[in-house]
Design a protein around this motif. Sequence first.
Motif, PDB file in Angstrom:
ATOM      1  N   PRO A   1      -9.717  -1.862  12.239  1.00 18.07           N
ATOM      2  CA  PRO A   1     -10.798  -1.763  11.233  1.00 18.07           C
ATOM      3  C   PRO A   1     -10.358  -2.223   9.840  1.00 18.07           C
ATOM      4  CG  PRO A   1     -10.745   0.221  12.583  1.00 18.07           C
ATOM      5  CD  PRO A   1      -9.536  -0.587  12.969  1.00 18.07           C
ATOM      6  N   GLN A   2      -9.114  -1.981   9.462  1.00 21.41           N
ATOM      7  CA  GLN A   2      -8.645  -2.466   8.150  1.00 21.41           C
ATOM      8  C   GLN A   2      -8.613  -3.993   8.129  1.00 21.41           C
ATOM      9  OE1 GLN A   2      -4.952  -0.696   6.812  1.00 21.41           O
ATOM     10  NE2 GLN A   2      -5.669   1.380   7.214  1.00 21.41           N
ATOM     11  N   ALA A   3      -8.151  -4.602   9.230  1.00 19.94           N
ATOM     12  CA  ALA A   3      -8.093  -6.074   9.292  1.00 19.94           C
ATOM     13  C   ALA A   3      -9.506  -6.647   9.204  1.00 19.94           C
ATOM     14  CB  ALA A   3      -7.411  -6.520  10.579  1.00 19.94           C
TER      15      ALA A   3
ATOM     16  N   GLY B   1       2.034  -3.867   4.199  1.00 22.98           N
ATOM     17  CA  GLY B   1       1.608  -2.537   4.657  1.00 22.98           C
ATOM     18  C   GLY B   1       0.099  -2.414   4.814  1.00 22.98           C
ATOM     19  N   PHE B   2      -0.605  -3.492   4.618  1.00 20.60           N
ATOM     20  CA  PHE B   2      -2.062  -3.545   4.816  1.00 20.60           C
ATOM     21  C   PHE B   2      -2.404  -4.926   5.324  1.00 20.60           C
ATOM     22  CE2 PHE B   2      -6.417  -4.338   3.882  1.00 20.60           C
ATOM     23  CZ  PHE B   2      -7.057  -3.118   4.035  1.00 20.60           C
ATOM     24  N   PRO B   3      -3.232  -5.065   6.346  1.00 16.95           N
ATOM     25  CA  PRO B   3      -3.880  -4.012   7.114  1.00 16.95           C
ATOM     26  C   PRO B   3      -2.921  -3.388   8.133  1.00 16.95           C
ATOM     27  CG  PRO B   3      -4.485  -6.154   7.999  1.00 16.95           C
ATOM     28  CD  PRO B   3      -3.645  -6.421   6.788  1.00 16.95           C
ATOM     29  N   ARG B   4      -3.249  -2.166   8.544  1.00 12.79           N
ATOM     30  CA  ARG B   4      -2.420  -1.443   9.505  1.00 12.79           C
ATOM     31  C   ARG B   4      -3.230  -0.999  10.724  1.00 12.79           C
ATOM     32  NH1 ARG B   4       1.750   0.533   5.820  1.00 12.79           N
ATOM     33  NH2 ARG B   4       3.362   1.736   6.861  1.00 12.79           N
ATOM     34  N   THR B   5      -4.524  -1.271  10.721  1.00 15.88           N
ATOM     35  CA  THR B   5      -5.370  -0.942  11.878  1.00 15.88           C
ATOM     36  C   THR B   5      -6.373  -2.091  12.033  1.00 15.88           C
ATOM     37  OG1 THR B   5      -7.094   0.127  10.548  1.00 15.88           O
ATOM     38  CG2 THR B   5      -5.313   1.548  11.323  1.00 15.88           C
TER      39      THR B   5
ATOM     40  N   THR C   1       0.824  -1.218   0.000  1.00 15.48           N
ATOM     41  CA  THR C   1       0.000   0.000   0.000  1.00 15.48           C
ATOM     42  C   THR C   1       0.855   1.264   0.000  1.00 15.48           C
ATOM     43  OG1 THR C   1      -0.350  -0.439   2.354  1.00 15.48           O
ATOM     44  CG2 THR C   1      -2.186  -0.849   0.888  1.00 15.48           C
ATOM     45  N   GLY C   2       2.021   1.219   0.660  1.00 16.35           N
ATOM     46  CA  GLY C   2       2.902   2.397   0.647  1.00 16.35           C
ATOM     47  C   GLY C   2       3.316   2.739  -0.787  1.00 16.35           C
ATOM     48  N   ASP C   3       3.688   1.706  -1.566  1.00 19.32           N
ATOM     49  CA  ASP C   3       4.096   1.932  -2.969  1.00 19.32           C
ATOM     50  C   ASP C   3       2.908   2.440  -3.796  1.00 19.32           C
ATOM     51  OD1 ASP C   3       6.592   1.006  -2.356  1.00 19.32           O
ATOM     52  OD2 ASP C   3       6.309  -0.983  -3.246  1.00 19.32           O
ATOM     53  N   ILE C   4       1.753   1.830  -3.559  1.00 19.71           N
ATOM     54  CA  ILE C   4       0.554   2.238  -4.319  1.00 19.71           C
ATOM     55  C   ILE C   4       0.250   3.719  -4.029  1.00 19.71           C
ATOM     56  CG2 ILE C   4      -1.956   1.927  -4.513  1.00 19.71           C
ATOM     57  CD1 ILE C   4      -1.444  -1.099  -3.866  1.00 19.71           C
ATOM     58  N   LEU C   5       0.332   4.079  -2.738  1.00 16.11           N
ATOM     59  CA  LEU C   5       0.020   5.471  -2.371  1.00 16.11           C
ATOM     60  C   LEU C   5       1.076   6.438  -2.896  1.00 16.11           C
ATOM     61  CD1 LEU C   5      -1.272   4.888   1.276  1.00 16.11           C
ATOM     62  CD2 LEU C   5      -2.617   5.670  -0.682  1.00 16.11           C
ATOM     63  N   ARG C   6       2.358   6.051  -2.809  1.00 14.96           N
ATOM     64  CA  ARG C   6       3.401   6.954  -3.338  1.00 14.96           C
ATOM     65  C   ARG C   6       3.227   7.141  -4.847  1.00 14.96           C
ATOM     66  NH1 ARG C   6       6.094   4.743   0.891  1.00 14.96           N
ATOM     67  NH2 ARG C   6       6.613   2.856  -0.240  1.00 14.96           N
ATOM     68  N   GLY C   7       2.848   6.078  -5.543  1.00 13.42           N
ATOM     69  CA  GLY C   7       2.585   6.180  -6.987  1.00 13.42           C
ATOM     70  C   GLY C   7       1.442   7.149  -7.253  1.00 13.42           C
TER      71      GLY C   7
ATOM     72  N   ALA D   1      -0.828  14.538   2.555  1.00 11.57           N
ATOM     73  CA  ALA D   1      -0.550  15.251   3.817  1.00 11.57           C
ATOM     74  C   ALA D   1      -0.377  14.267   4.976  1.00 11.57           C
ATOM     75  CB  ALA D   1      -1.684  16.229   4.119  1.00 11.57           C
ATOM     76  N   PHE D   2      -1.178  13.205   4.991  1.00  7.36           N
ATOM     77  CA  PHE D   2      -1.044  12.199   6.052  1.00  7.36           C
ATOM     78  C   PHE D   2       0.320  11.526   5.959  1.00  7.36           C
ATOM     79  CE2 PHE D   2      -5.653  12.367   5.234  1.00  7.36           C
ATOM     80  CZ  PHE D   2      -6.120  12.629   6.501  1.00  7.36           C
ATOM     81  N   MET D   3       0.687  11.149   4.749  1.00  4.86           N
ATOM     82  CA  MET D   3       1.954  10.430   4.554  1.00  4.86           C
ATOM     83  C   MET D   3       3.145  11.296   4.944  1.00  4.86           C
ATOM     84  SD  MET D   3       1.090   8.609   0.967  1.00  4.86           S
ATOM     85  CE  MET D   3       2.539   7.546   0.885  1.00  4.86           C
TER      86      MET D   3
HETATM   87  P1  AMP Z   1       5.001   2.268   3.942  1.00  5.00           P
HETATM   88  O1  AMP Z   1       5.819   2.420   2.721  1.00  5.00           O
HETATM   89  O2  AMP Z   1       4.269   0.949   3.996  1.00  5.00           O
HETATM   90  O3  AMP Z   1       5.767   2.533   5.208  1.00  5.00           O
HETATM   91  O4  AMP Z   1       3.840   3.373   3.854  1.00  5.00           O
HETATM   92  C1  AMP Z   1       4.145   4.759   3.768  1.00  5.00           C
HETATM   93  C2  AMP Z   1       2.975   5.594   4.271  1.00  5.00           C
HETATM   94  O5  AMP Z   1       1.805   5.314   3.486  1.00  5.00           O
HETATM   95  C3  AMP Z   1       2.542   5.323   5.698  1.00  5.00           C
HETATM   96  O6  AMP Z   1       3.327   6.021   6.634  1.00  5.00           O
HETATM   97  C4  AMP Z   1       1.094   5.801   5.664  1.00  5.00           C
HETATM   98  O7  AMP Z   1       1.010   7.210   5.683  1.00  5.00           O
HETATM   99  C5  AMP Z   1       0.636   5.349   4.291  1.00  5.00           C
HETATM  100  N1  AMP Z   1       0.055   3.984   4.332  1.00  5.00           N
HETATM  101  C6  AMP Z   1       0.549   2.858   3.745  1.00  5.00           C
HETATM  102  N2  AMP Z   1      -0.241   1.810   3.975  1.00  5.00           N
HETATM  103  C7  AMP Z   1      -1.276   2.258   4.730  1.00  5.00           C
HETATM  104  C8  AMP Z   1      -2.420   1.652   5.304  1.00  5.00           C
HETATM  105  N3  AMP Z   1      -2.678   0.334   5.179  1.00  5.00           N
HETATM  106  N4  AMP Z   1      -3.252   2.440   6.042  1.00  5.00           N
HETATM  107  C9  AMP Z   1      -3.025   3.752   6.195  1.00  5.00           C
HETATM  108  N5  AMP Z   1      -1.957   4.378   5.698  1.00  5.00           N
HETATM  109  C10 AMP Z   1      -1.077   3.658   4.963  1.00  5.00           C
END
Ligand code: AMP
Length: 220
Positions: free
Chosen positions: A94-96, A88-92, A34-40, A54-56
């Motif tokens: 509720p996500q699980a 990187g998923f689930p991380r909470t 998920t981190g890679d997906i979000l950075r992309g 902003a969260f990241m």
């Molecule tokens: P990572 O590369 O997995 O350390 O993810 C980088 C950042 O992406 C994290 O610090 C979060 O801000 C966000 N992120 C990645 N995966 C999740 C997730 N499952 N739930 C919420 N935020 C996430």
Amino acid sequence: MSELNLVLLGPPGSGKGTQGERLNDDLRLPYYATGDILRGAVRDETELGKSAKAFMDAGDLVPDEVIVGVIAERIDSEEARDGFILDGFPRTTPQAEALDAKLAELGREVTTVLLIDVSDDEVVRRLGGRRTCEAEGHVYHVEFNPPKQEGVCDIDGSPLIVRDDDKPEVIRKRLATYHEKTEPLVSYYDGKGILRRVDGARDPAEVTEELRGILDAARS
Ligand code: AMP
């Protein structure tokens, strides 16, 4: 061979990305980090990226409702029919729970959770030296896993950068977030009898061997 719906769990910097790439080569299952997906998404300035950035940057988690849909869609895809690797998923909690509900809809469940265990001090040491390929997110370390040519990705030749969230104050924030929000998942999955814990503070090749052994046993 039975289906493998695999979750990689562990603090930031525990080696989930490195191990995930190796397992991905072995297992030929789709690998969703998920981190890679979000950075992309941030790079491409999509709606997802705009809501996550902003969260990241602050070392916070993005809201559950932002990320759950992204993963649910992938798990439901044809390529994930025989299994998947989640990093990187689930991380909470509720996500699980959302993951369990989605899989239950498909008549499936998480089959194995691998916890890569690493101390906070080791995390700070590792992430401080981490360098990430700008194009594809391939991961190096200035000390433990340097690229052949300094500052350049071995795989695709793109520049290596320090991620904003690998800066020291953000690393501390990410660790605190891990302990508060993600660590409860250790007992969540332990309670289901599917958690396997490995010591991640060793040579990455040793960790890979142990993970392969666990997965061979789980799949046979
Ligand atoms: P990572 O590369 O997995 O350390 O993810 C980088 C950042 O992406 C994290 O610090 C979060 O801000 C966000 N992120 C990645 N995966 C999740 C997730 N499952 N739930 C919420 N935020 C996430």
